[in-house]
Design an enzyme around this catalytic site. Structure first.
Site, PDB file in Angstrom:
ATOM      1  N   LYS A  74      37.030  42.904  53.801  1.00 39.61           N
ATOM      2  CA  LYS A  74      37.248  44.231  53.228  1.00 39.61           C
ATOM      3  C   LYS A  74      36.352  45.261  53.909  1.00 39.61           C
ATOM      4  CE  LYS A  74      38.643  42.322  48.755  1.00 39.61           C
ATOM      5  NZ  LYS A  74      38.371  42.121  47.316  1.00 39.61           N
ATOM      6  N   ASP A 121      40.402  48.623  42.197  1.00 39.28           N
ATOM      7  CA  ASP A 121      40.995  47.317  41.889  1.00 39.28           C
ATOM      8  C   ASP A 121      41.996  47.414  40.728  1.00 39.28           C
ATOM      9  OD1 ASP A 121      40.375  45.130  43.412  1.00 39.28           O
ATOM     10  OD2 ASP A 121      38.467  44.732  42.406  1.00 39.28           O
ATOM     11  N   GLN A 132      33.428  42.257  43.375  1.00 39.55           N
ATOM     12  CA  GLN A 132      34.225  41.092  43.778  1.00 39.55           C
ATOM     13  C   GLN A 132      34.185  40.017  42.690  1.00 39.55           C
ATOM     14  OE1 GLN A 132      36.118  40.992  46.483  1.00 39.55           O
ATOM     15  NE2 GLN A 132      36.749  38.868  46.328  1.00 39.55           N
TER      16      GLN A 132
HETATM   17  N1  GUN Z   1      38.769  38.172  44.040  1.00 46.91           N
HETATM   18  C1  GUN Z   1      39.943  37.763  44.573  1.00 46.91           C
HETATM   19  N2  GUN Z   1      40.762  38.800  44.727  1.00 46.91           N
HETATM   20  C2  GUN Z   1      40.123  39.887  44.293  1.00 46.91           C
HETATM   21  C3  GUN Z   1      40.460  41.272  44.185  1.00 46.91           C
HETATM   22  O1  GUN Z   1      41.554  41.720  44.525  1.00 46.91           O
HETATM   23  N3  GUN Z   1      39.502  42.078  43.674  1.00 46.91           N
HETATM   24  C4  GUN Z   1      38.305  41.613  43.278  1.00 46.91           C
HETATM   25  N4  GUN Z   1      37.434  42.486  42.787  1.00 46.91           N
HETATM   26  N5  GUN Z   1      37.957  40.350  43.347  1.00 46.91           N
HETATM   27  C5  GUN Z   1      38.866  39.490  43.854  1.00 46.91           C
END
Ligand code: GUN
Length: 295
Positions: free
Chosen positions: A52, A119, A96
């Site tokens: 990311k 998110d 995350q």
């Molecule tokens: N863990 C796995 N996928 C995601 C996501 O899209 N956002 C977040 N914050 N954590 C994740």
């Protein structure tokens, strides 16, 4: 073998579209900023966060990652999130998941400022999504929708069977694809770990989305000939012949399912890169929204 839907290609298209918007903001002296918080040492999470961050920097965004130790208290984590909420350099704040077991993801995600919630995990934003008046769309469900749309498989009028009811993927995806309008209008069946005779449901799918996190859950006999299969799972399986001692596989028996399906997303290189592109899109959109004078 059916058609392989390359997430890398779709992500590249989306990022190319975002570059124009990033350049427009740059002309006003604005750089979209994404702040990521990661707690603990889960190697998969560390890898996702690196992807990311790299993607954000590749698009010319400001990106920082705060890494906190596993034993971080909830108050400490909430204080970090609150200070990022207040920091005008960051238009998106993402924690995350998963978090270590002592920390409540609901409380933490509920502390992210709704305007910066790239998110779509804050209750206000989930509520808006359910009501049909979304602010930003959740990244992985939106990625699945974009893969279908950009590959020429619109969900409207189709029977979409989703396997997995997670708050991050299955449940919001069921809402997105069943909503009114051309990007939705699907008939959605949501299956999960307590669904008896899963194959009887998956076999009815025009579009089958699997988001459980279990390797080889979906076998070729569970898929109707000509179905479109979107494999959201990312699982590490031991492989002594691989350089790292493991390799990544999805939730489907890829080779066998790919022979039955009209089209399938690979793992890696399917949903993952598009999810990252949607996160960048949300960060740019959040920045554009915050750059507007409040109405
Ligand atoms: N863990 C796995 N996928 C995601 C996501 O899209 N956002 C977040 N914050 N954590 C994740």
């Amino acid at each position: 073998m059916g058609r392989i839907l390359s997430g890398e290609e779709i992500a590249a298209q989306i990022k190319a579209e975002l570059r124009t918007r990033v350049a427009d903001l740059a002309r006003k002296g604005i750089v979209p900023g994404l702040a990521i918080v990661r707690v603990g040492e889960d190697p998969s999470s560390a890898s996702y966060v690196r992807q990311k961050e790299r993607a954000a920097q590749g698009l010319g965004l400001l990106s920082t990652t705060t890494v906190l130790p596993t034993r971080t208290s909830e108050d400490e984590l909430l204080a970090v999130v609150s200070s990022l909420n207040e920091d005008p350099r960051f238009h998106g704040v993402l924690v995350q998941l998963p978090l270590p077991p002592d920390l409540s993801p609901e409380r933490v995600c509920g502390t992210v400022a709704p305007a910066k919630d790239v998110d779509c995990l804050h209750p206000e934003n989930i509520g808006r999504l359910v009501r049909g008046d979304p602010y930003l769309l959740p990244c992985t469900p939106h990625a699945v929708q974009q893969i279908l749309h950009r590959s020429g498989y619109p969900p409207a009028g189709k029977h979409v069977v989703i396997v997995g009811r997670s708050a991050l993927v299955g449940r919001p995806l069921s809402i997105l694809l069943s909503q009114k309008g051309p990007a939705g209008d699907a008939t959605v069946t949501l299956c999960h770990s307590a669904t008896p005779d899963l194959g009887a449901f998956t076999h009815q799918a025009d579009i089958l989305v699997v988001a459980v996190g279990r390797p080889r859950l979906v076998t070729a006999d569970m898929v109707r000939a000509g179905a479109v299969v979107i494999d959201v799972g990312v699982n590490r399986v031991d492989d002594p012949t691989a350089p790292k001692g493991y390799r990544l596989v999805g939730d489907t028996e890829y080779e066998a399912v790919g022979k039955v399906a009209a089209a399938i997303t690979p793992v890696p290189g399917g949903v993952g890169p598009v999810t990252v592109a949607m996160l960048l899109g949300n960060t740019v959109a959040a920045c554009e929204a915050q750059a507007q004078p409040a109405r």
